[in-house]
Design a protein around this motif. Structure first.
Motif, short mmCIF file in Angstrom:
data_model
loop_
_atom_site.label_atom_id
_atom_site.label_comp_id
_atom_site.label_asym_id
_atom_site.label_seq_id
_atom_site.Cartn_x
_atom_site.Cartn_y
_atom_site.Cartn_z
N ALA A 1 70.08 14.46 52.97
CA ALA A 1 71.44 14.20 52.50
C ALA A 1 71.88 15.23 51.45
O ALA A 1 73.05 15.60 51.39
N THR A 2 70.96 15.68 50.61
CA THR A 2 71.24 16.70 49.60
C THR A 2 70.06 17.66 49.55
O THR A 2 69.03 17.41 50.16
N VAL A 3 70.21 18.73 48.81
CA VAL A 3 69.16 19.74 48.71
C VAL A 3 67.91 19.16 48.07
O VAL A 3 66.80 19.63 48.33
N LEU A 4 68.05 18.12 47.26
CA LEU A 4 66.90 17.53 46.58
C LEU A 4 66.35 16.30 47.31
O LEU A 4 65.33 15.74 46.91
N SER A 5 67.01 15.87 48.37
CA SER A 5 66.61 14.66 49.07
C SER A 5 65.37 14.88 49.91
O SER A 5 65.08 16.00 50.35
N SER A 6 64.68 13.79 50.17
CA SER A 6 63.59 13.82 51.14
C SER A 6 64.19 13.71 52.53
O SER A 6 65.34 13.33 52.71
N ASN A 7 63.36 14.05 53.52
CA ASN A 7 63.81 13.90 54.90
C ASN A 7 63.95 12.42 55.22
O ASN A 7 63.11 11.60 54.85
N VAL A 8 65.02 12.10 55.92
CA VAL A 8 65.31 10.72 56.30
C VAL A 8 65.62 10.68 57.79
O VAL A 8 66.17 11.64 58.34
#
Length: 121
Positions: A101-108
């Motif tokens: 979702a964002t550059v800092l997010s984990s893969n979802v």
């Protein structure tokens, strides 16, 4: 919140063709891979086809040569062109997406609601 909206399912005679579409909407930084799975009555959900961000594809043996997966990275949409359909292809087809979702997010991972494909003999 990210959503996947599928379309293109329906009833077709054996030997016919259908094209499924799945459009992703919402907060998406990067899509890693998109794919199509299916689940026939009384059976487990199985992978049909998958395509990575680089365009690499893989298919289930049962559809290889008949189905083609493609994606439009601008529209965040994945397609499944299904040719030479067989009654055994009858199933609910689900779209799947692995993304951040964002550059800092984990893969979802997110799933669509499914679209029914019925192939008559």
């Amino acid at each position: 919140q990210v959503q996947l909206v599928e379309s293109g399912g329906g009833l077709v005679q054996a030997g016919g063709s259908l094209r499924l579409s799945c459009a992703a909407s919402g907060s998406i930084f990067r899509i890693n891979a998109m794919g199509w799975y299916r689940q026939a009555p009384g059976k487990q959900r199985e992978l049909v086809a998958r395509i990575t961000s680089a365009g690499s594809t893989n298919y289930a043996d049962s559809v290889n040569g008949r189905f083609t997966i493609s994606r439009d990275n601008v529209k965040n949409t994945v397609y499944l062109q299904m040719n030479s359909l067989e009654p055994e292809d009858t199933a609910v087809y689900y779209c799947n997406m692995d993304f951040r979702a964002t550059v800092l997010s984990s893969n979802v991972e997110v799933w669509g609601q499914g679209t029914l494909v019925t192939v008559s003999s």
